[in-house]
Design an enzyme around this catalytic site. Structure first.
Site, PDB file in Angstrom:
ATOM      1  N   CYS A   5       0.856  -1.179   0.000  1.00 19.67           N
ATOM      2  CA  CYS A   5       0.000   0.000   0.000  1.00 19.67           C
ATOM      3  C   CYS A   5       0.898   1.238   0.000  1.00 19.67           C
ATOM      4  O   CYS A   5       1.816   1.336   0.813  1.00 19.67           O
ATOM      5  CB  CYS A   5      -0.873  -0.017   1.252  1.00 19.67           C
ATOM      6  SG  CYS A   5      -1.779   1.508   1.476  1.00 19.67           S
ATOM      7  N   CYS A  88      -7.752   1.316  -1.099  1.00 17.49           N
ATOM      8  CA  CYS A  88      -7.381   0.766   0.206  1.00 17.49           C
ATOM      9  C   CYS A  88      -7.551  -0.743   0.175  1.00 17.49           C
ATOM     10  O   CYS A  88      -8.537  -1.263  -0.352  1.00 17.49           O
ATOM     11  CB  CYS A  88      -8.261   1.385   1.286  1.00 17.49           C
ATOM     12  SG  CYS A  88      -8.072   0.588   2.883  1.00 17.49           S
ATOM     13  N   GLN A 212     -20.982  -4.012  13.162  1.00 18.79           N
ATOM     14  CA  GLN A 212     -19.661  -4.623  13.016  1.00 18.79           C
ATOM     15  C   GLN A 212     -19.155  -4.420  11.591  1.00 18.79           C
ATOM     16  O   GLN A 212     -19.904  -4.635  10.634  1.00 18.79           O
ATOM     17  CB  GLN A 212     -19.728  -6.118  13.332  1.00 18.79           C
ATOM     18  CG  GLN A 212     -20.127  -6.435  14.765  1.00 18.79           C
ATOM     19  CD  GLN A 212     -19.009  -6.198  15.773  1.00 18.79           C
ATOM     20  OE1 GLN A 212     -17.904  -5.787  15.417  1.00 18.79           O
ATOM     21  NE2 GLN A 212     -19.289  -6.444  17.036  1.00 18.79           N
ATOM     22  N   GLU A 262     -28.378  -0.338  25.590  1.00 20.85           N
ATOM     23  CA  GLU A 262     -27.450   0.356  24.694  1.00 20.85           C
ATOM     24  C   GLU A 262     -27.610   1.860  24.931  1.00 20.85           C
ATOM     25  O   GLU A 262     -28.711   2.347  25.150  1.00 20.85           O
ATOM     26  CB  GLU A 262     -27.798  -0.033  23.248  1.00 20.85           C
ATOM     27  CG  GLU A 262     -27.323   0.870  22.146  1.00 20.85           C
ATOM     28  CD  GLU A 262     -25.800   0.956  22.012  1.00 20.85           C
ATOM     29  OE1 GLU A 262     -25.116  -0.080  22.048  1.00 20.85           O
ATOM     30  OE2 GLU A 262     -25.309   2.097  21.879  1.00 20.85           O
ATOM     31  N   ASP A 310     -20.647  -6.905  25.302  1.00 21.45           N
ATOM     32  CA  ASP A 310     -19.781  -6.597  24.163  1.00 21.45           C
ATOM     33  C   ASP A 310     -19.459  -5.108  24.212  1.00 21.45           C
ATOM     34  O   ASP A 310     -19.929  -4.330  23.381  1.00 21.45           O
ATOM     35  CB  ASP A 310     -20.543  -6.962  22.868  1.00 21.45           C
ATOM     36  CG  ASP A 310     -19.703  -6.760  21.625  1.00 21.45           C
ATOM     37  OD1 ASP A 310     -18.487  -6.531  21.743  1.00 21.45           O
ATOM     38  OD2 ASP A 310     -20.276  -6.825  20.520  1.00 21.45           O
ATOM     39  N   CYS A 337     -13.487  -6.139  21.849  1.00 19.54           N
ATOM     40  CA  CYS A 337     -12.612  -5.695  20.750  1.00 19.54           C
ATOM     41  C   CYS A 337     -11.360  -5.056  21.333  1.00 19.54           C
ATOM     42  O   CYS A 337     -10.558  -4.476  20.619  1.00 19.54           O
ATOM     43  CB  CYS A 337     -13.355  -4.747  19.813  1.00 19.54           C
ATOM     44  SG  CYS A 337     -14.103  -3.355  20.635  1.00 19.54           S
TER      45      CYS A 337
HETATM   46  N1  SAH Z   1     -23.025  -5.874  20.378  1.00 15.52           N
HETATM   47  C1  SAH Z   1     -23.121  -4.932  19.303  1.00 15.52           C
HETATM   48  C2  SAH Z   1     -22.388  -3.609  19.561  1.00 15.52           C
HETATM   49  C3  SAH Z   1     -21.022  -3.689  20.128  1.00 15.52           C
HETATM   50  S1  SAH Z   1     -20.080  -2.190  20.035  1.00 15.52           S
HETATM   51  C4  SAH Z   1     -22.679  -5.565  18.012  1.00 15.52           C
HETATM   52  O1  SAH Z   1     -22.068  -6.628  17.992  1.00 15.52           O
HETATM   53  O2  SAH Z   1     -22.951  -4.991  16.948  1.00 15.52           O
HETATM   54  C5  SAH Z   1     -20.310  -1.488  21.592  1.00 15.52           C
HETATM   55  C6  SAH Z   1     -21.619  -0.747  21.760  1.00 15.52           C
HETATM   56  O3  SAH Z   1     -21.627  -0.225  23.089  1.00 15.52           O
HETATM   57  C7  SAH Z   1     -21.856   0.457  20.831  1.00 15.52           C
HETATM   58  O4  SAH Z   1     -23.101   0.284  20.183  1.00 15.52           O
HETATM   59  C8  SAH Z   1     -21.890   1.653  21.785  1.00 15.52           C
HETATM   60  O5  SAH Z   1     -22.818   2.648  21.377  1.00 15.52           O
HETATM   61  C9  SAH Z   1     -22.328   1.016  23.078  1.00 15.52           C
HETATM   62  N2  SAH Z   1     -21.953   1.705  24.327  1.00 15.52           N
HETATM   63  C10 SAH Z   1     -20.836   2.422  24.588  1.00 15.52           C
HETATM   64  N3  SAH Z   1     -20.818   2.811  25.865  1.00 15.52           N
HETATM   65  C11 SAH Z   1     -21.954   2.332  26.440  1.00 15.52           C
HETATM   66  C12 SAH Z   1     -22.505   2.394  27.762  1.00 15.52           C
HETATM   67  N4  SAH Z   1     -21.873   3.043  28.731  1.00 15.52           N
HETATM   68  N5  SAH Z   1     -23.666   1.765  28.000  1.00 15.52           N
HETATM   69  C13 SAH Z   1     -24.314   1.089  27.004  1.00 15.52           C
HETATM   70  N6  SAH Z   1     -23.843   1.004  25.753  1.00 15.52           N
HETATM   71  C14 SAH Z   1     -22.689   1.617  25.461  1.00 15.52           C
END
Ligand code: SAH
Length: 390
Positions: A5, A88, A212, A262, A310, A337
């Site tokens: 790249c 990219c 994701q 969320e 997550d 992650c």
């Molecule tokens: N499980 C989902 C999202 C994971 S990413 C998936 O696999 O698609 C993490 C998520 O946590 C995001 O959507 C973000 O907006 C949320 N987030 C961040 N801080 C948070 C909090 N304090 N309480 C609740 N959600 C939160």
């Protein structure tokens, strides 16, 4: 063969692009080993068969070069200087082509790119999201002002060059912040969102919701998480940090009841619609901080059988984990992650009696330094029975 790249080392996106894919996996495995190796059995990281062009979300910053020619690219790592990126290796190619088309159209439409220093100009960023399963494409034009001269003609011209575009949204971000998206939006064409399919369920995704970025590997990740949860149909499951509800809705088919929580209101709105879209009647969503929500549940004496979490890269909070222990689930499935913050949180969970044995890594972000991990924690049988005898 290893690909090259021209902006490697400047863009900061793919820290490991100087290695072969096999070497990147070995490096990531070693990183996980250093973090988890002593206490956990580490499974081999699950890599991709085709580890290129996997990002379904492509973001470009717009600027102009010294000659006034529009450029689209990324900020040089740690700066606000824009480096042009024309091709990219990890981003979806169709989305990348749309961004280049937009760049090429700006001059004839007399659209100026935004200048951070002077505050002049209109176009700041372009974001393209493509549903790999559905083929639907959303283009988000982030502008500094709501006034977009000749926008109808611009949209028409863009659609004629890329008839595959499903929807075009104008997002207005006038503030001097480093956030890409502002709060105001106007749909210029189509529905204002796209849909995509993961693990047999269909999800609606709007511009600001988290989704994701690597759907192929997300299916691998979710399948592992659900295998570890091993639901029988009788459980009450909490899907914490649930985004647009993906994991919870997929899990709901095998659970009695699911509760999703969320913080992002747009994501929760998508989640509610997604539940209906998938005929899922046993899930409820709450728009709240996950920690605060669990405090309330614990105060009301609520219980749960399985907690799936997550969280973002920063990990979870002690408040959240304390309350998980109060809800007394048999299992906690921790998807992360950010393996370093996960390792930190696992230590805290251990103090609360929730112990994990095995770590599964999934390469969600090939050629970058990031890895996704999943760990199943089970309630450790404590010796309380002995203590209570005295
Ligand atoms: N499980 C989902 C999202 C994971 S990413 C998936 O696999 O698609 C993490 C998520 O946590 C995001 O959507 C973000 O907006 C949320 N987030 C961040 N801080 C948070 C909090 N304090 N309480 C609740 N959600 C939160």
């Amino acid at each position: 063969m290893q690909k090259k790249c021209p902006v490697f080392g400047k863009c900061g996106g793919c820290q490991y692009l100087n290695l072969s894919y096999e070497e990147t996996l070995k490096k990531k495995q070693k990183e996980l080993k250093d973090l988890f190796g002593k206490e956990y059995r580490l499974h081999p990281i699950q890599g991709m068969e085709h580890p290129y062009f996997y990002r379904n979300k492509v973001h470009a910053v717009f600027d102009h070069d010294r000659k006034g020619e529009p450029i689209a690219g990324v900020y040089r790592e740690g700066s606000h200087q824009v480096i042009p990126v024309e091709h990219c290796l990890i981003e979806d190619e169709i989305s990348g082509n749309i961004i280049q088309t937009i760049r090429g159209m700006l001059k004839s439409f007399k659209i100026r790119t935004y200048d951070e220093d002077s505050g002049y100009g209109l176009l700041r960023h372009v974001l393209v999201r493509r549903g790999f399963a559905s083929g639907q494409i959303m283009v988000v034009l982030v502008t500094a002002s709501p006034i977009f001269p000749s926008k109808n003609n611009f949209v028409k011209a863009l659609r004629s060059k890329h008839p595959e575009i499903s929807t075009i949204v104008q997002n207005i971000n006038g503030r001097g912040t480093s956030m890409v998206l502002g709060n105001r939006e106007q749909v210029l064409y189509g529905k204002g969102y796209i849909e995509d399919t993961l693990c047999g369920c269909t999800f609606r995704i709007s511009s600001k919701s988290f989704y994701q970025i690597n759907p192929t590997q997300t299916e691998v990740l979710y399948a592992k998480a659900l295998e570890l949860a091993d639901l029988k149909g009788t459980e009450r499951v909490i899907d914490a940090y649930c985004g647009i509800g993906t994991i919870g809705i997929i899990a709901a088919k095998k659970a009695k009841e699911v509760i999703g929580v969320e913080l992002n209101a747009d994501a929760v709105r998508d989640a509610v619609i997604n539940a209906k879209r998938n005929n899922c009647n046993n899930i409820r969503f709450y728009c709240q901080d996950a920690g605060k929500f669990l405090v309330e549940m614990a105060e009301q004496g609520e219980k749960a059988d399985v907690v799936i979490l997550d969280p973002p890269r920063s990990g979870s909070t002690e408040e959240f984990m304390d309350c998980v222990a109060k809800l007394a689930p048999k299992k906690v499935v921790y998807i992360s992650c950010g393996p370093d913050t996960q390792a930190r949180d696992l230590k805290y969970f251990k103090k609360l009696g929730y112990v994990g044995k095995e770590v599964y890594g999934v390469d969600l972000f090939p050629f970058t330094k990031h890895t996704e991990t999943v760990v199943l924690l089970s309630k450790h049988k404590s010796d309380n029975s002995i203590n209570t005898r005295f």
